[in-house]
Design an enzyme around this catalytic site. Structure first.
Site, PDB file in Angstrom:
ATOM      1  N   GLU A 167       0.784  -1.226   0.000  1.00 25.65           N
ATOM      2  CA  GLU A 167       0.000   0.000   0.000  1.00 25.65           C
ATOM      3  C   GLU A 167       0.826   1.291   0.000  1.00 25.65           C
ATOM      4  OE1 GLU A 167      -3.006  -0.163   3.035  1.00 25.65           O
ATOM      5  OE2 GLU A 167      -3.958  -1.909   2.173  1.00 25.65           O
ATOM      6  N   GLU A 355      -5.813  -8.514   0.454  1.00 28.48           N
ATOM      7  CA  GLU A 355      -6.484  -8.204   1.737  1.00 28.48           C
ATOM      8  C   GLU A 355      -7.936  -7.874   1.448  1.00 28.48           C
ATOM      9  OE1 GLU A 355      -4.771  -5.108   4.220  1.00 28.48           O
ATOM     10  OE2 GLU A 355      -2.752  -5.863   3.820  1.00 28.48           O
TER      11      GLU A 355
HETATM   12  C1  BGC Z   1      -3.462  -2.595   5.856  1.00 26.26           C
HETATM   13  C2  BGC Z   1      -3.552  -3.402   7.127  1.00 26.26           C
HETATM   14  C3  BGC Z   1      -4.657  -2.853   8.008  1.00 26.26           C
HETATM   15  C4  BGC Z   1      -5.950  -2.965   7.249  1.00 26.26           C
HETATM   16  C5  BGC Z   1      -7.170  -2.498   8.021  1.00 26.26           C
HETATM   17  C6  BGC Z   1      -4.797  -2.247   5.266  1.00 26.26           C
HETATM   18  O1  BGC Z   1      -4.750  -0.969   4.713  1.00 26.26           O
HETATM   19  O2  BGC Z   1      -2.606  -3.197   4.921  1.00 26.26           O
HETATM   20  O3  BGC Z   1      -2.308  -3.394   7.754  1.00 26.26           O
HETATM   21  O4  BGC Z   1      -4.726  -3.486   9.234  1.00 26.26           O
HETATM   22  O5  BGC Z   1      -5.879  -2.173   6.099  1.00 26.26           O
HETATM   23  O6  BGC Z   1      -7.091  -1.143   8.300  1.00 26.26           O
END
Ligand code: BGC
Length: 455
Positions: A167, A355
């Site tokens: 990110e 993610e």
């Molecule tokens: C990040 C994580 C974070 C998640 C929830 C993502 O932007 O990579 O590290 O915990 O979002 O906020």
């Protein structure tokens, strides 16, 4: 059951974490401090003054956690490597004991048939490098490549999938534009430089990967967070604001990586803070990559707002929608749209959802050990359906990683927000799979077929 929810053969069913959020023991075995260690130890920077000193104690319980992954049936696991464990000073001396931790983790994943997906940088910069300017120093591209080379040499024979940076947008926006994340700076001039150096570091790491002896067997990519932007109205001002918001978050990093140039909107947004960059930098940034990692959480509906600096755009809250504990609108269609948008903008690059997940309030584990989290379970169901819909429409999506394997340190929000499939009791450190974990395990076991059921 119908075939319509079958995912491609070899689909990766994973979960993701990051080093500082779960490991604890940040200074153990010769590790150097990171910027996050410093930031969280600075009064007022995190909710309740929470730090990653203990976190999930994964550094000492990784074997147990790999067992939990195995019980869920994961065939892949995305984690990040702490630069300051491997190189305590950020450059120069290598700390073998830090590398040993990751080497053991990789071995235990492989022993359970779980494919490691390692990210080189998930926001925890060695503090020693912060002292030398961190992401503001052009030399960071070389520092990062040196660190990457050490890691590739040591783990590359066993790790099939590498992410360079997690990110870039958050590193810039959270760390240097608005200062909510480490190192907590607030400067548009710095933010522009950071964006560019993060991309240069990515490019140098890809070169280091190609030069490494193990690269033929594995793949490298970058992980971006994307939020589709939809206009609040068809008024020209709202359409222009939406275009700026999309450029700022979604195209700022992908255009240079795939097309070798920044979106024209960057100058509009950053004004005089946006420098002219040397052409050679773009040749470096535009290294061919093997896959794109996409982190998806929500969308934005955008309208023009003159007073909002620097974008002149704000997100309009969608009152009819469900929002997570972090205030993010639940909008699964946005994931389908995003995966298809990538194909349309950047071509046939293999995609992984690296993610996706949600923070919701969870009750403590019942005496029976059950943690009921119906909202999170529904979140996963609807978003996995959204992935499947994108695949059906031609997106080349090859894997999905839930965020997160377990409750952890949510950066500045500390332990106040829970994103885990697995509940962590932060007093006892006991792990308890939530209902959503059981749901996900069934999805995995059926390769997606159980997504068809409503309950
Ligand atoms: C990040 C994580 C974070 C998640 C929830 C993502 O932007 O990579 O590290 O915990 O979002 O906020």
């Amino acid at each position: 059951m119908s075939e319509s929810y079958a995912f491609p053969k070899g689909f990766l069913w994973g979960a993701a974490t990051s080093a500082y959020q779960i490991e604890g023991s940040p200074l153990a075995d010769g590790a150097g401090a990171s910027n996050w260690h410093r930031f969280s130890h600075t009064p007022g920077m995190t909710t309740n003054g929470d730090t990653g000193d203990i976190a999930c104690d994964h550094y000492r319980r990784s074997e147990l956690d790999v067992g939990v992954m195995h019980e869920l049936g994961l065939n892949a696991y995305r984690f990040s490597i702490s630069w300051s464990r491997v190189m305590p000073g950020g450059t120069g001396q290598v700390n073998e004991r830090g590398l040993d931790f990751y080497s053991r983790l990789v071995d235990s994943l492989l022993a359970r048939g779980i494919a490691p997906n390692a990210t080189l940088y998930h926001w925890d910069l060695p503090a020693a490098l912060d002292d030398r300017g961190g992401w503001l120093n052009r030399d960071i591209a070389e520092w990062f490549a040196d660190y990457a080379t050490v890691v590739f040499d040591r783990l590359g024979d066993r790790v099939p999938m590498w992410g360079t940076i997690n990110e870039p947008w958050v590193i810039m926006d959270g760390g240097y534009m608005y200062g909510k994340l480490a190192p907590g700076h607030r400067s548009i001039y710095e933010a522009a430089i950071v964006s560019h150096n993060v991309l240069r570091a990515h490019g140098r790491a890809v070169q280091a990967f190609r030069a490494s002896q193990h690269s033929a067997k594995s793949q490298v990519g970058i992980v971006v967070n994307l939020e589709p932007k939809y206009p609040a109205s068809q008024a020209p001002q709202d359409l222009a604001a939406t275009r700026r918001a999309e450029a700022y978050m979604n195209r700022q990093y992908l255009d240079p990586v795939f097309h070798g140039r920044y979106p024209a909107e960057m100058r509009e947004i950053f004004g005089e803070a946006w420098p002219e960059w040397p052409q050679a930098d773009f040749d470096l940034i535009r290294q061919p990559i093997d896959f794109l990692g996409i982190n998806y959480y929500t969308r934005n509906v955008v309208r023009h707002e003159e007073a909002s600096y620097p974008l002149k755009a704000v997100a309009v809250r969608q009152k009819q929608s469900i929002h997570t504990e972090t205030g993010w609108e639940l909008f699964p269609q946005g994931l389908t749209d995003t995966l298809l948008w990538i194909r349309q903008q950047y071509g046939d690059i293999p995609q992984y959802v690296t993610e996706n997940g949600a923070a919701f309030y969870d009750p403590p584990a019942a005496p029976s050990g059950r943690v009921e989290d119906p909202l999170r379970r529904d979140y996963y169901r609807s978003h996995l359906r959204a992935v499947r819909a994108a695949i059906a429409q031609g997106a080349d999506v090859r894997g999905y990683f839930a965020w997160s394997l377990m409750d952890n340190m949510e950066w500045s929000l500390g332990y106040s927000k829970r994103f885990g499939l697995v509940h962590v009791n932060f007093e006892t450190l006991e792990r308890t799979p939530k209902d959503s974990a059981k749901f996900y395990a069934d999805v995995i076991a059926s390769n997606g077929a159980t997504l068809e059921q409503d309950d």
